[in-house]
Design an enzyme around this catalytic site. Sequence first.
Site, short mmCIF file in Angstrom:
data_model
loop_
_atom_site.label_atom_id
_atom_site.label_comp_id
_atom_site.label_asym_id
_atom_site.label_seq_id
_atom_site.Cartn_x
_atom_site.Cartn_y
_atom_site.Cartn_z
N PRO A 157 12.41 -2.30 3.38
CA PRO A 157 11.26 -2.64 4.04
C PRO A 157 10.59 -3.96 4.10
O PRO A 157 10.08 -4.69 4.62
CB PRO A 157 10.16 -1.40 4.04
CG PRO A 157 11.02 -0.29 3.72
CD PRO A 157 12.30 -1.07 2.67
N TYR A 158 10.48 -4.47 2.62
CA TYR A 158 9.95 -5.84 2.13
C TYR A 158 10.73 -6.73 2.74
O TYR A 158 10.25 -7.73 3.24
CB TYR A 158 9.73 -5.82 0.66
CG TYR A 158 8.93 -6.56 0.04
CD1 TYR A 158 7.74 -6.81 0.43
CD2 TYR A 158 9.70 -7.92 -0.40
CE1 TYR A 158 6.90 -8.02 -0.14
CE2 TYR A 158 8.87 -8.94 -1.12
CZ TYR A 158 7.69 -8.99 -1.01
OH TYR A 158 7.03 -10.25 -1.47
#
Length: 260
Positions: A157-158
């Site tokens: 996600p990052y």
Amino acid sequence: MIQDAGRGRVALITGGSSGIGLASAAALLNDGYAVMLCARGEERLRQASEKLGNAERCAWHVADMAQPEQAQAAVEATRQRFGRLDALVVSHGVQPEPRSFLELTAQDWQQTLGVNLHGVIAVCQAAARVMVEQGAGGSIVTISSVNGLYPEATLAPYNVSKAAVIMLTKSIACELAPHGIRAHCLAPGWVVTPMTEAHYVPIAGRPLDNPLVGKIGQPDEIASWVAFLVGSGSSYATGEVIVVDGGQTTALSPVRLRRV
């Protein structure tokens, strides 16, 4: 930078209570800007403002960038306090706990993208509308990460959010160029901030196996780039993605302990 080069100009800095945001505020104040610090925590904002001093040219506003209406309110608060908005520095963000891609939930994605991407979109759009209305151009600098260029396992996600910020910044540069608004993206490597410092405890003060600079970055080393990109010295550039990582990705070298 030349002292007071930004006299009469105003910058809004998200994530301004600590780390790269706070260092950027100090750099821009030194260049003569008035700055509005924005973050989610009131007490940390108050402490940051007191640390910077210069009450006439430094103010703060509590806002959660993941909430579009609060992003809009931060921009409006800046204009009400200082009368205009010339620069936006987007340095807020979250770094989730490492988790296998197969174990990620919809909530994991929403929590990270809500702050790191949608929150960036919201404040950039709100600030750009003010700059266009003013008709005097402006500068937008977003803070991405080398993770937006080179993925790191267990941080999907990052990685995705930071890659999206890079393309968002390029899109802003393309669309807003006719209005004299420039946009750049910084992609730092490892930098010690309150969000990341826990990761450095095991390696603090020890030599790193990085063949180039060989050290962890500090917020003021990124802030100097922010001040340059916001200022007139970079007037012939827009849409650039600048990696500031101590040579980590240039040498294809992970940050790890050196074997001695």
